[in-house]
Scaffold this motif. Sequence first.
Motif, PDB file in Angstrom:
ATOM      1  N   ASP A   1     -28.988 -85.221 -95.190  1.00  0.00           N
ATOM      2  CA  ASP A   1     -29.240 -83.998 -95.949  1.00  0.00           C
ATOM      3  C   ASP A   1     -29.247 -82.777 -95.041  1.00  0.00           C
ATOM      4  O   ASP A   1     -28.782 -81.696 -95.430  1.00  0.00           O
ATOM      5  N   LEU A   2     -29.775 -82.931 -93.821  1.00  0.00           N
ATOM      6  CA  LEU A   2     -29.766 -81.806 -92.887  1.00  0.00           C
ATOM      7  C   LEU A   2     -28.338 -81.428 -92.502  1.00  0.00           C
ATOM      8  O   LEU A   2     -28.001 -80.240 -92.414  1.00  0.00           O
ATOM      9  N   ALA A   3     -27.495 -82.429 -92.291  1.00  0.00           N
ATOM     10  CA  ALA A   3     -26.103 -82.137 -91.960  1.00  0.00           C
ATOM     11  C   ALA A   3     -25.431 -81.318 -93.055  1.00  0.00           C
ATOM     12  O   ALA A   3     -24.533 -80.516 -92.780  1.00  0.00           O
ATOM     13  N   GLY A   4     -25.914 -81.490 -94.297  1.00  0.00           N
ATOM     14  CA  GLY A   4     -25.332 -80.762 -95.416  1.00  0.00           C
ATOM     15  C   GLY A   4     -25.738 -79.306 -95.495  1.00  0.00           C
ATOM     16  O   GLY A   4     -25.044 -78.510 -96.140  1.00  0.00           O
ATOM     17  N   ILE A   5     -26.860 -78.939 -94.856  1.00  0.00           N
ATOM     18  CA  ILE A   5     -27.310 -77.543 -94.929  1.00  0.00           C
ATOM     19  C   ILE A   5     -27.249 -76.825 -93.592  1.00  0.00           C
ATOM     20  O   ILE A   5     -27.356 -75.604 -93.539  1.00  0.00           O
ATOM     21  N   ALA A   6     -27.080 -77.570 -92.499  1.00  0.00           N
ATOM     22  CA  ALA A   6     -27.031 -76.944 -91.166  1.00  0.00           C
ATOM     23  C   ALA A   6     -25.878 -75.945 -91.113  1.00  0.00           C
ATOM     24  O   ALA A   6     -24.770 -76.222 -91.577  1.00  0.00           O
ATOM     25  N   GLY A   7     -26.149 -74.802 -90.562  1.00  0.00           N
ATOM     26  CA  GLY A   7     -25.131 -73.772 -90.451  1.00  0.00           C
ATOM     27  C   GLY A   7     -25.070 -72.811 -91.612  1.00  0.00           C
ATOM     28  O   GLY A   7     -24.371 -71.792 -91.543  1.00  0.00           O
ATOM     29  N   ARG A   8     -25.793 -73.102 -92.688  1.00  0.00           N
ATOM     30  CA  ARG A   8     -25.816 -72.166 -93.807  1.00  0.00           C
ATOM     31  C   ARG A   8     -26.624 -70.925 -93.439  1.00  0.00           C
ATOM     32  O   ARG A   8     -27.580 -71.001 -92.650  1.00  0.00           O
ATOM     33  N   PRO A   9     -26.280 -69.783 -93.999  1.00  0.00           N
ATOM     34  CA  PRO A   9     -27.067 -68.571 -93.734  1.00  0.00           C
ATOM     35  C   PRO A   9     -28.530 -68.778 -94.110  1.00  0.00           C
ATOM     36  O   PRO A   9     -28.846 -69.321 -95.168  1.00  0.00           O
ATOM     37  N   GLY A  10     -29.404 -68.353 -93.219  1.00  0.00           N
ATOM     38  CA  GLY A  10     -30.836 -68.436 -93.477  1.00  0.00           C
ATOM     39  C   GLY A  10     -31.495 -69.719 -93.045  1.00  0.00           C
ATOM     40  O   GLY A  10     -32.722 -69.819 -93.053  1.00  0.00           O
ATOM     41  N   VAL A  11     -30.702 -70.743 -92.660  1.00  0.00           N
ATOM     42  CA  VAL A  11     -31.274 -72.017 -92.198  1.00  0.00           C
ATOM     43  C   VAL A  11     -31.429 -71.963 -90.681  1.00  0.00           C
ATOM     44  O   VAL A  11     -30.460 -71.725 -89.955  1.00  0.00           O
ATOM     45  N   VAL A  12     -32.648 -72.174 -90.199  1.00  0.00           N
ATOM     46  CA  VAL A  12     -32.932 -72.158 -88.768  1.00  0.00           C
ATOM     47  C   VAL A  12     -33.504 -73.516 -88.371  1.00  0.00           C
ATOM     48  O   VAL A  12     -34.440 -74.008 -89.007  1.00  0.00           O
ATOM     49  N   ILE A  13     -32.938 -74.127 -87.331  1.00  0.00           N
ATOM     50  CA  ILE A  13     -33.403 -75.429 -86.843  1.00  0.00           C
ATOM     51  C   ILE A  13     -34.168 -75.213 -85.547  1.00  0.00           C
ATOM     52  O   ILE A  13     -33.668 -74.579 -84.612  1.00  0.00           O
ATOM     53  N   LEU A  14     -35.394 -75.745 -85.493  1.00  0.00           N
ATOM     54  CA  LEU A  14     -36.271 -75.550 -84.349  1.00  0.00           C
ATOM     55  C   LEU A  14     -36.647 -76.890 -83.724  1.00  0.00           C
ATOM     56  O   LEU A  14     -37.106 -77.801 -84.420  1.00  0.00           O
ATOM     57  N   ASP A  15     -36.468 -77.009 -82.418  1.00  0.00           N
ATOM     58  CA  ASP A  15     -36.861 -78.187 -81.644  1.00  0.00           C
ATOM     59  C   ASP A  15     -38.227 -77.895 -81.020  1.00  0.00           C
ATOM     60  O   ASP A  15     -38.375 -76.968 -80.227  1.00  0.00           O
ATOM     61  N   ALA A  16     -39.226 -78.694 -81.367  1.00  0.00           N
ATOM     62  CA  ALA A  16     -40.610 -78.429 -80.945  1.00  0.00           C
ATOM     63  C   ALA A  16     -41.116 -79.419 -79.907  1.00  0.00           C
ATOM     64  O   ALA A  16     -42.327 -79.545 -79.714  1.00  0.00           O
ATOM     65  N   THR A  17     -40.233 -80.102 -79.200  1.00  0.00           N
ATOM     66  CA  THR A  17     -40.636 -81.172 -78.297  1.00  0.00           C
ATOM     67  C   THR A  17     -41.525 -80.695 -77.151  1.00  0.00           C
ATOM     68  O   THR A  17     -41.238 -79.693 -76.500  1.00  0.00           O
TER      69      THR A  17
END
Length: 300
Positions: free
Chosen positions: A20-36
């Motif tokens: 599901d993430l692959a389907g929305i990644a790159g869309r305007p307004g979607v931000v992916i954050l790595d919190a490691t």
Amino acid sequence: MTTTDHTRTTGAARLITPADLAGIAGRPGVVILDATSIIRQPDGDGYYSADTGRGLYEQGHLPGAVYVDLLDDFADRSNPDFWTALSPEQFAEKIGALGVSNDSTIVVYDQGQTMWATRLWWNLRYVGHDDILVLDGGLPAWQAAGRPVETGPGTALPLATFVADPRTELYASVETVTAALGDPGTALVNSLDRETFTGERVTYARPGRIPGSKHIFFGDLVDATGLAAGVETVRAAGDAAEVIGSDGPVIAYCGGGIAATFVAFQLARAGRSDVAVYDGSMTEWANNPALPLETGEPAS
């Protein structure tokens, strides 16, 4: 203490699969954050050490993901305890500088423990943001699904404006917890392993738990594959600790306010989306000899 209003924070814990993430990644307004971040726990007794996860991020991260340094950039470094939360205003300024706005759909993940992702989830909710998804299983699940990763320092996003609208009911201080002692209407939930809960293992300055604490080990809310345990498993654990159906406040704590956020996240999935997190947790509590602790198995 007054009963917490459950209505403001309902439905705030959402998982997303790699597909599901692959389907929305790159869309305007979607931000992916790595919190490691990294914790190194010694064998047997003793306090852990901590380090930023930036190096792991540079070795491999989701395409387009921005690194959020919970240990350094997003912690109050004037406080000697690890990961102490910034003020909502400071957090808002820093998250905006990473390209996150109040209108962003935020996907958070870490490199396998999930509690770092939920620490950021909790902090975002604390400052008033709801549109958050946690990648189930983090980077390992993404890679197991055959999805690509990037290496290197990552790409900065344009500066954004984020305005905090704090939910103070989600943050518990040492004063909050002290006031809850002896209050049968407030549930304190220790999220650490059983040996630390009973005081058999000494990780912090003094062994034991905050008096009257219930126990929900965060590790019991993960399945054998590293994914978040299902809602029925969580609900059973919450019912056993008498927190799912209670009307009073619930305060989760652990060692430094990290694992407790995973318990809060899972309880939110099971219907208790108002769980507060004691930010200082046992690192702060056990360091103060004036504050009480109890050991052994709780009385039935």
